[in-house]
Scaffold this motif. Structure first.
Motif, PDB file in Angstrom:
ATOM      1  N   ARG A  55      -5.844   1.904 -11.436  1.00 27.84           N
ATOM      2  CA  ARG A  55      -6.471   0.633 -11.780  1.00 27.84           C
ATOM      3  C   ARG A  55      -7.288   0.070 -10.619  1.00 27.84           C
ATOM      4  O   ARG A  55      -8.245  -0.658 -10.824  1.00 27.84           O
ATOM      5  N   GLU A  56      -6.902   0.401  -9.393  1.00 28.00           N
ATOM      6  CA  GLU A  56      -7.627  -0.062  -8.204  1.00 28.00           C
ATOM      7  C   GLU A  56      -8.680   0.938  -7.740  1.00 28.00           C
ATOM      8  O   GLU A  56      -9.348   0.711  -6.738  1.00 28.00           O
ATOM      9  N   GLY A  57      -8.781   2.062  -8.444  1.00 33.25           N
ATOM     10  CA  GLY A  57      -9.753   3.080  -8.055  1.00 33.25           C
ATOM     11  C   GLY A  57      -9.326   3.881  -6.836  1.00 33.25           C
ATOM     12  O   GLY A  57     -10.155   4.489  -6.161  1.00 33.25           O
ATOM     13  N   ARG A  58      -8.023   3.890  -6.548  1.00 29.46           N
ATOM     14  CA  ARG A  58      -7.517   4.653  -5.400  1.00 29.46           C
ATOM     15  C   ARG A  58      -7.163   6.065  -5.860  1.00 29.46           C
ATOM     16  O   ARG A  58      -5.996   6.402  -6.055  1.00 29.46           O
ATOM     17  N   THR A  59      -8.184   6.850  -6.035  1.00 28.08           N
ATOM     18  CA  THR A  59      -7.980   8.239  -6.422  1.00 28.08           C
ATOM     19  C   THR A  59      -8.754   9.108  -5.433  1.00 28.08           C
ATOM     20  O   THR A  59      -9.540   8.604  -4.632  1.00 28.08           O
ATOM     21  N   PHE A  63      -7.169   7.795  -2.142  1.00 25.22           N
ATOM     22  CA  PHE A  63      -5.722   7.979  -2.197  1.00 25.22           C
ATOM     23  C   PHE A  63      -5.251   8.821  -1.007  1.00 25.22           C
ATOM     24  O   PHE A  63      -4.254   8.496  -0.367  1.00 25.22           O
ATOM     25  N   MET A  64      -5.984   9.874  -0.712  1.00 30.01           N
ATOM     26  CA  MET A  64      -5.588  10.761   0.389  1.00 30.01           C
ATOM     27  C   MET A  64      -5.625  10.044   1.737  1.00 30.01           C
ATOM     28  O   MET A  64      -4.789  10.298   2.602  1.00 30.01           O
ATOM     29  N   SER A  65      -6.558   9.119   1.921  1.00 27.86           N
ATOM     30  CA  SER A  65      -6.601   8.395   3.200  1.00 27.86           C
ATOM     31  C   SER A  65      -5.370   7.514   3.354  1.00 27.86           C
ATOM     32  O   SER A  65      -4.854   7.362   4.465  1.00 27.86           O
ATOM     33  N   LEU A  66      -4.875   6.952   2.263  1.00 26.68           N
ATOM     34  CA  LEU A  66      -3.619   6.185   2.327  1.00 26.68           C
ATOM     35  C   LEU A  66      -2.451   7.095   2.696  1.00 26.68           C
ATOM     36  O   LEU A  66      -1.581   6.713   3.480  1.00 26.68           O
ATOM     37  N   CYS A  67      -2.438   8.272   2.132  1.00 29.37           N
ATOM     38  CA  CYS A  67      -1.353   9.224   2.428  1.00 29.37           C
ATOM     39  C   CYS A  67      -1.404   9.677   3.881  1.00 29.37           C
ATOM     40  O   CYS A  67      -0.384   9.651   4.575  1.00 29.37           O
ATOM     41  N   LYS A  68      -2.578  10.072   4.331  1.00 25.20           N
ATOM     42  CA  LYS A  68      -2.713  10.606   5.685  1.00 25.20           C
ATOM     43  C   LYS A  68      -2.421   9.557   6.753  1.00 25.20           C
ATOM     44  O   LYS A  68      -1.904   9.878   7.814  1.00 25.20           O
ATOM     45  N   SER A  69      -2.738   8.301   6.459  1.00 23.30           N
ATOM     46  CA  SER A  69      -2.466   7.235   7.427  1.00 23.30           C
ATOM     47  C   SER A  69      -1.033   6.710   7.314  1.00 23.30           C
ATOM     48  O   SER A  69      -0.644   5.808   8.050  1.00 23.30           O
ATOM     49  N   GLN A  71       0.160   4.874   5.110  1.00 26.88           N
ATOM     50  CA  GLN A  71       0.205   3.524   4.553  1.00 26.88           C
ATOM     51  C   GLN A  71       0.600   3.530   3.072  1.00 26.88           C
ATOM     52  O   GLN A  71       0.799   2.476   2.494  1.00 26.88           O
ATOM     53  N   ILE A  72       0.740   4.710   2.513  1.00 27.92           N
ATOM     54  CA  ILE A  72       1.084   4.810   1.100  1.00 27.92           C
ATOM     55  C   ILE A  72       2.427   4.142   0.809  1.00 27.92           C
ATOM     56  O   ILE A  72       2.626   3.576  -0.263  1.00 27.92           O
ATOM     57  N   SER A  73       3.344   4.158   1.790  1.00 28.77           N
ATOM     58  CA  SER A  73       4.656   3.540   1.569  1.00 28.77           C
ATOM     59  C   SER A  73       4.566   2.023   1.474  1.00 28.77           C
ATOM     60  O   SER A  73       5.470   1.378   0.966  1.00 28.77           O
ATOM     61  N   ASN A  74       3.465   1.449   1.950  1.00 30.72           N
ATOM     62  CA  ASN A  74       3.262   0.013   1.797  1.00 30.72           C
ATOM     63  C   ASN A  74       2.553  -0.319   0.483  1.00 30.72           C
ATOM     64  O   ASN A  74       2.307  -1.487   0.199  1.00 30.72           O
ATOM     65  N   CYS A  75       2.228   0.707  -0.299  1.00 32.60           N
ATOM     66  CA  CYS A  75       1.646   0.499  -1.629  1.00 32.60           C
ATOM     67  C   CYS A  75       2.598   0.996  -2.713  1.00 32.60           C
ATOM     68  O   CYS A  75       3.025   0.229  -3.565  1.00 32.60           O
ATOM     69  N   CYS A  76       2.906   2.274  -2.664  1.00 27.63           N
ATOM     70  CA  CYS A  76       3.681   2.896  -3.740  1.00 27.63           C
ATOM     71  C   CYS A  76       5.094   2.332  -3.868  1.00 27.63           C
ATOM     72  O   CYS A  76       5.541   2.037  -4.974  1.00 27.63           O
ATOM     73  N   HIS A  77       5.771   2.206  -2.760  1.00 34.38           N
ATOM     74  CA  HIS A  77       7.151   1.735  -2.821  1.00 34.38           C
ATOM     75  C   HIS A  77       7.241   0.322  -3.387  1.00 34.38           C
ATOM     76  O   HIS A  77       7.990   0.084  -4.347  1.00 34.38           O
ATOM     77  N   PRO A  78       6.483  -0.644  -2.857  1.00 33.35           N
ATOM     78  CA  PRO A  78       6.535  -1.986  -3.440  1.00 33.35           C
ATOM     79  C   PRO A  78       6.060  -2.015  -4.901  1.00 33.35           C
ATOM     80  O   PRO A  78       6.647  -2.724  -5.719  1.00 33.35           O
ATOM     81  N   ASN A  79       5.023  -1.247  -5.225  1.00 32.48           N
ATOM     82  CA  ASN A  79       4.541  -1.213  -6.607  1.00 32.48           C
ATOM     83  C   ASN A  79       5.607  -0.654  -7.539  1.00 32.48           C
ATOM     84  O   ASN A  79       5.790  -1.143  -8.659  1.00 32.48           O
ATOM     85  N   ALA A  80       6.323   0.363  -7.099  1.00 38.08           N
ATOM     86  CA  ALA A  80       7.399   0.923  -7.915  1.00 38.08           C
ATOM     87  C   ALA A  80       8.485  -0.125  -8.157  1.00 38.08           C
ATOM     88  O   ALA A  80       8.990  -0.263  -9.275  1.00 38.08           O
ATOM     89  N   LEU A  81       8.843  -0.866  -7.122  1.00 42.49           N
ATOM     90  CA  LEU A  81       9.875  -1.893  -7.274  1.00 42.49           C
ATOM     91  C   LEU A  81       9.422  -2.998  -8.217  1.00 42.49           C
ATOM     92  O   LEU A  81      10.204  -3.478  -9.049  1.00 42.49           O
ATOM     93  N   ASP A 133       1.966  -8.118 -13.587  1.00 41.24           N
ATOM     94  CA  ASP A 133       0.786  -7.381 -13.130  1.00 41.24           C
ATOM     95  C   ASP A 133       0.434  -7.614 -11.671  1.00 41.24           C
ATOM     96  O   ASP A 133      -0.727  -7.809 -11.325  1.00 41.24           O
ATOM     97  N   PHE A 134       1.426  -7.565 -10.800  1.00 43.23           N
ATOM     98  CA  PHE A 134       1.171  -7.606  -9.361  1.00 43.23           C
ATOM     99  C   PHE A 134       1.012  -6.187  -8.867  1.00 43.23           C
ATOM    100  O   PHE A 134       1.631  -5.262  -9.399  1.00 43.23           O
ATOM    101  N   ARG A 135       0.188  -5.992  -7.850  1.00 42.58           N
ATOM    102  CA  ARG A 135       0.058  -4.647  -7.271  1.00 42.58           C
ATOM    103  C   ARG A 135      -0.567  -4.727  -5.897  1.00 42.58           C
ATOM    104  O   ARG A 135      -1.308  -5.650  -5.578  1.00 42.58           O
ATOM    105  N   PHE A 136      -0.224  -3.732  -5.106  1.00 40.33           N
ATOM    106  CA  PHE A 136      -0.815  -3.588  -3.771  1.00 40.33           C
ATOM    107  C   PHE A 136      -1.856  -2.512  -3.813  1.00 40.33           C
ATOM    108  O   PHE A 136      -1.820  -1.613  -4.628  1.00 40.33           O
TER     109      PHE A 136
END
Length: 136
Positions: A55-59, A63-69, A71-81, A133-136
């Protein structure tokens, strides 16, 4: 794992037919989504209903830049919760909700960024109060 899946044509749009022959194939797991979600949480997993990256266009590269840095844990984990909390509030049985609320409280401690953790806690409270509908 695909809890509550239906394989009959129109299975989600129409009531389940009494005729079991309408299914295209047997999924062999007749548990409901609630049963699967509870089971996963009891195993310590976080069932995620998140679609934020799409939905945010992070593909792709974004998406890979978030993974490599890392920082994905500051997006995916909170979004999952947060998406789990929406499920618990809107659809879960009382037993599943209890297990899920305990898991969310425990998992909040695993969010690396204090700022993201604080915002997640605020959004979780907002979800309990009916916002979505909150998301990081």
């Amino acid at each position: 794992i695909s809890g509550g899946s239906k394989t009959s044509v129109g299975g989600y749009a129409e009531p389940e037919p009494d005729d079991a022959k309408s299914e295209q194939f047997d999924v062999s797991d007749t548990r409901t989504l609630d049963e699967v979600v509870k089971w996963l949480m009891e195993l310590g997993y976080i069932p995620s209903f998140c679609t934020a990256c799409y939905r945010e266009g992070r593909t792709g590269d974004r998406f890979m830049s978030l993974c490599k840095s890392k920082q994905i844990s500051n997006c995916c984990h909170p979004n999952a919760l947060m998406t789990l909390m929406e499920y618990l509030q809107d659809y879960a049985s009382p037993e599943t909700k209890k297990v899920g609320l305990e898991l969310i409280q425990k998992e909040l401690e695993n969010i690396p960024s204090e700022k993201v953790k604080r915002l997640t806690e605020e959004h979780l409270a907002d979800i309990v109060n009916g916002q979505r509908d909150f998301r990081f």
